[in-house]
Design a protein around this motif. Structure first.
Motif, PDB file in Angstrom:
ATOM      1  N   VAL A 163    -118.480  66.533  62.946  1.00 51.10           N
ATOM      2  CA  VAL A 163    -118.519  66.711  64.397  1.00 51.10           C
ATOM      3  C   VAL A 163    -117.862  65.522  65.089  1.00 51.10           C
ATOM      4  N   LEU A 164    -118.206  64.308  64.657  1.00 52.23           N
ATOM      5  CA  LEU A 164    -117.617  63.094  65.244  1.00 52.23           C
ATOM      6  C   LEU A 164    -116.115  63.048  64.996  1.00 52.23           C
ATOM      7  N   ALA A 165    -115.710  63.344  63.755  1.00 55.05           N
ATOM      8  CA  ALA A 165    -114.285  63.316  63.405  1.00 55.05           C
ATOM      9  C   ALA A 165    -113.510  64.372  64.184  1.00 55.05           C
ATOM     10  N   GLY A 166    -114.085  65.568  64.322  1.00 56.69           N
ATOM     11  CA  GLY A 166    -113.419  66.632  65.061  1.00 56.69           C
ATOM     12  C   GLY A 166    -113.296  66.316  66.539  1.00 56.69           C
ATOM     13  N   ALA A 167    -114.328  65.652  67.096  1.00 57.45           N
ATOM     14  CA  ALA A 167    -114.265  65.259  68.504  1.00 57.45           C
ATOM     15  C   ALA A 167    -113.093  64.319  68.739  1.00 57.45           C
ATOM     16  N   ILE A 168    -112.903  63.367  67.824  1.00 57.34           N
ATOM     17  CA  ILE A 168    -111.790  62.419  67.943  1.00 57.34           C
ATOM     18  C   ILE A 168    -110.462  63.130  67.734  1.00 57.34           C
ATOM     19  N   ALA A 169    -110.413  64.037  66.753  1.00 59.79           N
ATOM     20  CA  ALA A 169    -109.175  64.766  66.455  1.00 59.79           C
ATOM     21  C   ALA A 169    -108.702  65.570  67.657  1.00 59.79           C
ATOM     22  N   GLY A 170    -109.625  66.149  68.405  1.00 56.29           N
ATOM     23  CA  GLY A 170    -109.247  66.934  69.568  1.00 56.29           C
ATOM     24  C   GLY A 170    -108.911  66.092  70.777  1.00 56.29           C
ATOM     25  N   LEU A 171    -109.599  64.958  70.937  1.00 61.28           N
ATOM     26  CA  LEU A 171    -109.405  64.120  72.114  1.00 61.28           C
ATOM     27  C   LEU A 171    -108.075  63.384  72.119  1.00 61.28           C
ATOM     28  N   LEU A 172    -107.625  62.954  70.937  1.00 57.15           N
ATOM     29  CA  LEU A 172    -106.439  62.110  70.871  1.00 57.15           C
ATOM     30  C   LEU A 172    -105.213  62.886  70.411  1.00 57.15           C
ATOM     31  N   PRO A 173    -104.126  62.866  71.172  1.00 56.51           N
ATOM     32  CA  PRO A 173    -102.877  63.510  70.737  1.00 56.51           C
ATOM     33  C   PRO A 173    -102.385  62.889  69.428  1.00 56.51           C
ATOM     34  N   GLY A 174    -101.999  63.745  68.490  1.00 57.21           N
ATOM     35  CA  GLY A 174    -101.462  63.247  67.223  1.00 57.21           C
ATOM     36  C   GLY A 174    -102.505  63.040  66.148  1.00 57.21           C
ATOM     37  N   ILE A 175    -103.795  63.011  66.520  1.00 56.09           N
ATOM     38  CA  ILE A 175    -104.865  62.844  65.532  1.00 56.09           C
ATOM     39  C   ILE A 175    -105.442  64.230  65.260  1.00 56.09           C
ATOM     40  N   GLY A 176    -104.827  64.975  64.377  1.00 50.19           N
ATOM     41  CA  GLY A 176    -105.248  66.339  64.098  1.00 50.19           C
ATOM     42  C   GLY A 176    -106.167  66.431  62.901  1.00 50.19           C
ATOM     43  N   ASN A 177    -106.512  67.663  62.516  1.00 47.72           N
ATOM     44  CA  ASN A 177    -107.434  67.871  61.395  1.00 47.72           C
ATOM     45  C   ASN A 177    -106.852  67.390  60.076  1.00 47.72           C
ATOM     46  N   THR A 178    -105.547  67.587  59.902  1.00 46.79           N
ATOM     47  CA  THR A 178    -104.922  67.141  58.650  1.00 46.79           C
ATOM     48  C   THR A 178    -105.039  65.641  58.506  1.00 46.79           C
ATOM     49  N   LEU A 179    -104.760  64.907  59.591  1.00 43.73           N
ATOM     50  CA  LEU A 179    -104.839  63.455  59.540  1.00 43.73           C
ATOM     51  C   LEU A 179    -106.267  62.994  59.263  1.00 43.73           C
ATOM     52  N   ILE A 180    -107.240  63.642  59.890  1.00 41.60           N
ATOM     53  CA  ILE A 180    -108.645  63.282  59.657  1.00 41.60           C
ATOM     54  C   ILE A 180    -109.010  63.480  58.189  1.00 41.60           C
ATOM     55  N   MET A 181    -108.599  64.605  57.611  1.00 39.24           N
ATOM     56  CA  MET A 181    -108.911  64.868  56.200  1.00 39.24           C
ATOM     57  C   MET A 181    -108.219  63.868  55.285  1.00 39.24           C
ATOM     58  N   ILE A 182    -107.023  63.432  55.676  1.00 39.83           N
ATOM     59  CA  ILE A 182    -106.319  62.427  54.891  1.00 39.83           C
ATOM     60  C   ILE A 182    -107.091  61.108  54.890  1.00 39.83           C
ATOM     61  N   LEU A 183    -107.532  60.685  56.076  1.00 39.43           N
ATOM     62  CA  LEU A 183    -108.263  59.426  56.187  1.00 39.43           C
ATOM     63  C   LEU A 183    -109.598  59.491  55.447  1.00 39.43           C
ATOM     64  N   ILE A 186    -118.231  68.845  51.560  1.00 42.59           N
ATOM     65  CA  ILE A 186    -116.843  68.678  51.997  1.00 42.59           C
ATOM     66  C   ILE A 186    -116.429  69.843  52.889  1.00 42.59           C
ATOM     67  N   ILE A 187    -116.827  71.057  52.494  1.00 45.27           N
ATOM     68  CA  ILE A 187    -116.478  72.254  53.269  1.00 45.27           C
ATOM     69  C   ILE A 187    -117.115  72.190  54.653  1.00 45.27           C
ATOM     70  N   VAL A 188    -118.382  71.785  54.724  1.00 43.57           N
ATOM     71  CA  VAL A 188    -119.083  71.690  56.008  1.00 43.57           C
ATOM     72  C   VAL A 188    -118.439  70.622  56.892  1.00 43.57           C
ATOM     73  N   PHE A 189    -118.081  69.492  56.310  1.00 39.59           N
ATOM     74  CA  PHE A 189    -117.392  68.450  57.083  1.00 39.59           C
ATOM     75  C   PHE A 189    -116.103  68.999  57.683  1.00 39.59           C
ATOM     76  N   TYR A 190    -115.344  69.714  56.867  1.00 39.58           N
ATOM     77  CA  TYR A 190    -114.063  70.257  57.335  1.00 39.58           C
ATOM     78  C   TYR A 190    -114.268  71.292  58.445  1.00 39.58           C
ATOM     79  N   VAL A 191    -115.226  72.201  58.249  1.00 41.19           N
ATOM     80  CA  VAL A 191    -115.479  73.240  59.248  1.00 41.19           C
ATOM     81  C   VAL A 191    -115.927  72.608  60.564  1.00 41.19           C
ATOM     82  N   ALA A 192    -116.781  71.585  60.482  1.00 40.94           N
ATOM     83  CA  ALA A 192    -117.235  70.894  61.692  1.00 40.94           C
ATOM     84  C   ALA A 192    -116.070  70.216  62.397  1.00 40.94           C
ATOM     85  N   CYS A 193    -115.217  69.566  61.623  1.00 42.10           N
ATOM     86  CA  CYS A 193    -114.044  68.893  62.190  1.00 42.10           C
ATOM     87  C   CYS A 193    -113.107  69.896  62.850  1.00 42.10           C
ATOM     88  N   LEU A 194    -112.843  70.997  62.165  1.00 41.63           N
ATOM     89  CA  LEU A 194    -111.939  72.026  62.668  1.00 41.63           C
ATOM     90  C   LEU A 194    -112.474  72.636  63.966  1.00 41.63           C
TER      91      LEU A 194
END
Length: 449
Positions: free
Chosen positions: A16-36, A50-58
């Motif tokens: 949830v935290l990672a997805g919030a950041i991914a949506g708020l900042l241009p260029g910080i998408g889901n792929t980048l979050i999963m990479i980090l 891992i699946i739940v983290f990804y779904v929450a982020c997405l």
């Protein structure tokens, strides 16, 4: 062993935290979050985490991406472009609260409608296992590659060359087609292959940050006059446009199955359809159309869920971030089977209910507290991300006892990433990660034909 554990809640909140950041900042998408997050997921016992983290982020990135688009007219996610067009118009004329609540409620109900539909028909999917044959998987992969080639972000020949580069990198070392004769050019260090983390960081994250380095944000937006509206008025307006969010859910769910484009094509097509219908009926508002906005945002989250189905059912990713998810779950010894899909999806659905409740809370009543986030210089954030990437590159090299190799390879890849800063390098990453699967499935398809 797939099971819902107490620690799974921690992964959910992290997503949830990672997805919030991914949506708020241009260029910080889901792929980048999963990479980090990639290094932290290696060795996880329960792949559901891992699946739940990804779904929450997405899911959360779809909620908060609408906040960025509505308030600052900058798309946090590409799928949020309709919110830039309609949401920001509403915000500028003092209806920002209605715009934000419409986006949040649309995302919430779009996701829940999609979950309900899959739960309703999920068990029947097991009666159509012939669709999930190896030949069908081959066709899906071919379609994914074709969509990447004809996608709008690069010219078709640039995408082809970039994808070929990813395939060439994957052929080096033990990932080559003939494992007994790895392609090393006589350099013994290349027997290790090209590290996945270095490839995705320096050929995707680095050029992505360079692309958005000079992004400007308006940190003094017009004060919204609608902040104090009664919540029931927000809900009343939303349900008054019930046909719009239902249309968006249906369009989003089915177009979300489109390889590579998923939420992008879903939100934009849904927006175009709704705008056309309202223009034809002479009800479209040029100064900000609420119904068109709601339809697009509902399609976003419906597509975010449906885009996962090919992966959860047959183990075929149709986006680059899903390819990373597949790589992580496979590395932890998990394989997706159609026979186990329904049980897995029930557990994911339980997590999705909580995820969407949190998303609704963050993107509507709490949205005004997010504005302060934009007063942080975005370059400072990007510098932090780059510093983290350098640290993790050195750490992984040290832990694998090949620090010098990691440094040299990462330096070369960073130079290539700099040259590719004006291109979309997702095809390179996707082909690099899926090289073995592409070879096996395409070979199987050729024999079948």
């Amino acid at each position: 062993m797939i099971s819902f554990e107490l620690i799974t809640v921690a992964y959910l909140l992290g997503g949830v935290l990672a997805g919030a950041i991914a949506g708020l900042l241009p260029g910080i998408g889901n792929t980048l979050i999963m990479i980090l997050a990639f290094p932290f997921f290696l060795g996880v016992d329960n792949p559901l985490n891992i699946i739940v983290f990804y779904v929450a982020c997405l899911s959360l990135s779809q909620y908060t991406g609408s906040v960025t688009s509505t308030v600052f007219s900058v798309p946090g996610e590409i799928s949020s472009l309709p919110a830039v067009k309609e949401g920001h118009k509403l915000y500028r004329k003092g209806l920002g609260a209605l715009s934000l609540s419409g986006c949040a409620l649309g995302s919430f109900f779009g996701s829940l409608l999609a979950v309900g539909f899959v739960l309703l028909v999920g068990k029947s999917l097991q009666n159509f296992t012939f669709l999930y044959s190896s030949v069908f998987q081959s066709y899906v992969l071919v379609i994914v590659c074709l969509f990447m080639i004809v996608g709008k972000y690069n010219s078709w020949y640039a995408t082809t060359l970039i994808g070929a580069m990813g395939y060439g990198l994957a052929m080096i070392g033990p990932g080559g087609m003939v494992e007994e004769e790895t392609i090393t050019f006589g350099i013994d260090s290349l027997l290790y292959g090209i590290p996945l983390f270095s490839v995705v960081v320096w050929l995707f994250v680095f050029p992505q940050i360079l692309k958005y380095w000079d992004t400007k944000m308006d940190v003094d937006p017009t004060v919204s006059k609608g902040q104090d509206l009664n919540p029931f008025k927000h809900l009343g307006l939303f349900f008054k446009n019930g046909f719009s969010f239902i249309r968006g859910s249906v369009i989003g769910f089915f177009l979300g199955l489109t390889p590579y484009l998923t939420t992008v094509i879903s939100s934009n097509v849904s927006y175009a359809v709704e705008k056309w219908l309202r223009t034809r009926n002479k009800t479209y508002d040029d100064t900000g159309d609420y119904a068109s906005l709601v339809s697009a945002e509902t399609a976003n989250n419906a597509a975010a869920l449906s885009s996962l189905l090919p992966l959860l059912i047959i183990g075929i990713p149709i986006t680059s971030s899903e390819a990373l998810l597949l790589e992580l779950t496979t590395a932890n010894g998990f394989t997706f089977y159609v026979e186990e899909f329904y049980g897995l999806f029930v557990m994911v659905s339980m997590a999705l209910v909580l995820i969407n409740l949190l998303g609704l809370l963050i993107a509507w009543p709490m949205a005004k507290f997010l504005y302060i986030f934009y007063y942080i210089n975005i370059k400072t954030i990007y510098k932090f991300v780059l510093a983290f990437c350098v640290f993790m590159t050195l750490y992984l090299g040290y832990m694998d006892h090949v620090l010098g190799y990691y440094v040299v390879i990462s330096t070369i890849l960073a130079f290539i990433g700099y040259l590719l800063r004006n291109y979309n390098t997702m095809p390179l990453i996707f082909v690099f990660m899926m090289q073995n699967g592409l070879e096996q499935n395409l070979t199987r398809l050729i024999f079948y034909l």
